[in-house]
Design a protein around this motif. Structure first.
Motif, mmCIF file in Angstrom:
data_model
loop_
_atom_site.group_PDB
_atom_site.id
_atom_site.type_symbol
_atom_site.label_atom_id
_atom_site.label_comp_id
_atom_site.label_asym_id
_atom_site.label_seq_id
_atom_site.Cartn_x
_atom_site.Cartn_y
_atom_site.Cartn_z
ATOM 1 N N UNK A 205 -12.764 -14.008 2.306
ATOM 2 C CA UNK A 205 -13.842 -13.931 1.321
ATOM 3 C C UNK A 205 -14.688 -15.196 1.331
ATOM 4 N N UNK A 206 -14.047 -16.349 1.499
ATOM 5 C CA UNK A 206 -14.777 -17.611 1.564
ATOM 6 C C UNK A 206 -15.695 -17.688 2.772
ATOM 7 N N UNK A 207 -15.211 -17.211 3.907
ATOM 8 C CA UNK A 207 -16.030 -17.187 5.121
ATOM 9 C C UNK A 207 -17.210 -16.231 4.926
ATOM 10 N N UNK B 121 -21.358 -17.031 5.051
ATOM 11 C CA UNK B 121 -22.295 -16.295 5.894
ATOM 12 C C UNK B 121 -23.389 -15.650 5.056
ATOM 13 N N UNK B 122 -23.032 -15.109 3.889
ATOM 14 C CA UNK B 122 -24.015 -14.463 3.016
ATOM 15 C C UNK B 122 -25.042 -15.455 2.467
ATOM 16 N N UNK C 26 -15.087 -26.049 5.381
ATOM 17 C CA UNK C 26 -14.390 -24.970 4.684
ATOM 18 C C UNK C 26 -13.007 -24.734 5.308
ATOM 19 N N UNK C 27 -12.950 -24.644 6.632
ATOM 20 C CA UNK C 27 -11.683 -24.384 7.328
ATOM 21 C C UNK C 27 -10.690 -25.511 7.085
ATOM 22 N N UNK C 28 -11.184 -26.735 6.992
ATOM 23 C CA UNK C 28 -10.312 -27.889 6.795
ATOM 24 C C UNK C 28 -9.460 -27.769 5.531
#
Length: 90
Positions: free
Chosen positions: A56-58, A62-63, A75-77
């Protein structure tokens, strides 16, 4: 297995494992995401609610437009920091 992301810092791979419910029931998918921190040489596999939160965060990134590699890595970190498993090459 699908490689979703590969930067200088991280690799994200999605795993989908189909599992069949009873003979007449619907087919369910079970899986998650493996996140590899290239610099720390650690990895983590997330599934369930944590994987849903990651996905959902990814999607939200993108949105909001076209995120830069730095924004995605940042974010991935947050998830990669939980990784304790050292990356081992065979």
């Amino acid at each position: 297995m699908h490689m979703l992301y590969n930067s200088d810092s991280f690799i994200v791979v999605q795993f989908e494992v189909p599992t069949a419910e009873e003979d007449t029931g619907p087919q369910l998918n079970r899986g998650g995401f493996e996140i590899v921190d290239k610099f720390a040489r650690k990895e983590i596999f997330i599934e369930g609610a944590l994987a849903e939160s990651f996905q959902q965060g990814v999607q939200a990134l993108i949105e909001d437009g076209q995120p830069s590699e730095d924004e995605i890595d940042e974010f991935i970190e947050r998830y990669a920091m939980m990784g304790q498993q050292p990356v081992v090459m065979h």
